[in-house]
Design an enzyme around this catalytic site. Structure first.
Site, PDB file in Angstrom:
ATOM      1  N   HIS A  18     -54.400  28.592 -50.283  1.00  0.00           N
ATOM      2  CA  HIS A  18     -54.413  28.919 -51.669  1.00  0.00           C
ATOM      3  C   HIS A  18     -55.131  27.577 -52.483  1.00  0.00           C
ATOM      4  CE1 HIS A  18     -50.572  28.070 -53.121  1.00  0.00           C
ATOM      5  NE2 HIS A  18     -50.422  28.564 -51.604  1.00  0.00           N
ATOM      6  N   ASP A  19     -55.742  27.233 -53.126  1.00  0.00           N
ATOM      7  CA  ASP A  19     -55.814  26.739 -53.760  1.00  0.00           C
ATOM      8  C   ASP A  19     -56.126  25.354 -53.341  1.00  0.00           C
ATOM      9  OD1 ASP A  19     -55.195  27.832 -56.445  1.00  0.00           O
ATOM     10  OD2 ASP A  19     -53.129  28.087 -55.385  1.00  0.00           O
TER      11      ASP A  19
END
Ligand SMILES: CC(=O)SCCNC(=O)CCNC(=O)[C@H](O)C(C)(C)COP(=O)(O)OP(=O)(O)OC[C@H]1O[C@@H](n2cnc3c(N)ncnc32)[C@H](O)[C@@H]1OP(=O)(O)O
Length: 220
Positions: free
Chosen positions: A148-149
Site C-alpha cells: 500500500h501507498d
C-alpha cells in the site's frame, strides 16, 4: 479489490492488437501474459536483431514504428527488460501517437484504488496494494508484492518475488533485484540497482548499487 460487474465488463472495448517492441526473453513473457489475459495476438514485433516471437512475425527494426503507425496499429508495448531503453522507446511511441495500455495478468491482484501507468505490465501473481501508484513503462515481474501507498517512478523494474513494504518510493528507472525486500517507507533514488536477495533497510541514493543483508553500497 474492485471487480467489474458483468454489465460493466460487457461494455468495455475489446483489448487492441498491439505492436510489440522486443522479441527477447521478456518479450516471450509479455506474449504469454497477453495470451493468458485473453488479448488478441500482437500484430507483430519490432526487433533490431530480426527475431520473431512464437506465432508473432517480426515486422522489422524498431525504427519502423513511425511508418507502421501510419499503416494502422495504434497501440503498442515495449517488451524490453532494460529500464532506460524501455522508457525512452515508450516515450517515443507516445509522441508518435501510439496508445500504451497497461497490461495485467488475470492472476495479478490490484487494489481498486491502485494505479498502473501506461506502458506498464503486472505479470502473473503480482500484488499491488491499496493506493499504490506505479508510473509508466514499469515491469512488475512475476510474484512481486508492491504494498500500500508505494510510489514508483517511470521505467522501474520490480523483479520476481521482490517485496516492497508500505509507502516505499522509487525514483525513475530503479531495478529491484529478484527476491529483495525493502523496509516500509524507504526511498530509493533514480537509476539505483538493488541486488538479488538484498534487504534494504536504509534509503538508497540515486545511481547507487546495493546488495546483501543488510544492503550495502557496492562499487560501480
Ligand atoms: C525474469 C528475470 O530474470 S528479472 C531479472 C532481474 N535482475 C536481477 O534481479 C539482477 C540484479 N543484479 C544483481 O543482483 C547483481 O548481481 C548486482 C547488480 C548486485 C551486481 O552485479 P555485478 O556488478 O555484475 O557483480 P558481479 O557478479 O561481478 O559480482 C561482484 C561481487 O558481488 C557479489 N554479488 C553479486 N551479486 C550479489 C548479490 N545480489 N548479493 C550479494 N553479493 C553479490 C559476487 O559474489 C561478487 O563477489 P566477490 O567479488 O567476492 O566474488
Amino acid at each position: 479489490m474492485a471487480s467489474a460487474s458483468p454489465s460493466e465488463a460487457g461494455s468495455r472495448p475489446p483489448p487492441p492488437r498491439l505492436l510489440l517492441i522486443g522479441a527477447g526473453g521478456h518479450g516471450r513473457a509479455v506474449l504469454s501474459t497477453l495470451r493468458d489475459a485473453g488479448w488478441p495476438d500482437p500484430i507483430g514485433v519490432l526487433d533490431d536483431g530480426g527475431a520473431s516471437l512464437p506465432g508473432v512475425p517480426c515486422l522489422g527494426p524498431v525504427s519502423r514504428a513511425a511508418s507502421l503507425w501510419r499503416e494502422g496499429p495504434r497501440a503498442a508495448h515495449v517488451a524490453l527488460g532494460q529500464n532506460a531503453l524501455r522508457r525512452r522507446l515508450g516515450e517515443e511511441l507516445l509522441a508518435l501517437g501510439f496508445g500504451l495500455p497497461p497490461i495485467r495478468h488475470p492472476s495479478a491482484v490490484l487494489a481498486g484504488d491502485a494505479e498502473l501507468g501506461q506502458g506498464s505490465i503486472a505479470m502473473p501473481r503480482v500484488v499491488l496494494g491499496a493506493a499504490a501508484r506505479v508510473g509508466p513503462h514499469a515491469i512488475l515481474n512475476t510474484g512481486c508484492i508492491v504494498e500500500h501507498d508505494c510510489v514508483l517512478g517511470p521505467g522501474c523494474h520490480v523483479a520476481p518475488g521482490a517485496v516492497l513494504g508500505g509507502g516505499v518510493r522509487l525514483g525513475a528507472g530503479v531495478l529491484l533485484g529478484i527476491q529483495c525486500g525493502v523496509r516500509p517507507g524507504i526511498a530509493i533514488g533514480e537509476g539505483a540497482t538493488v541486488g538479488v536477495g538484498a534487504a534494504v533497510v536504509a534509503d538508497v541514493p540515486a545511481g547507487a548499487t546495493v546488495a546483501g543483508v543488510p544492503a550495502r553500497p557496492r562499487p560501480g
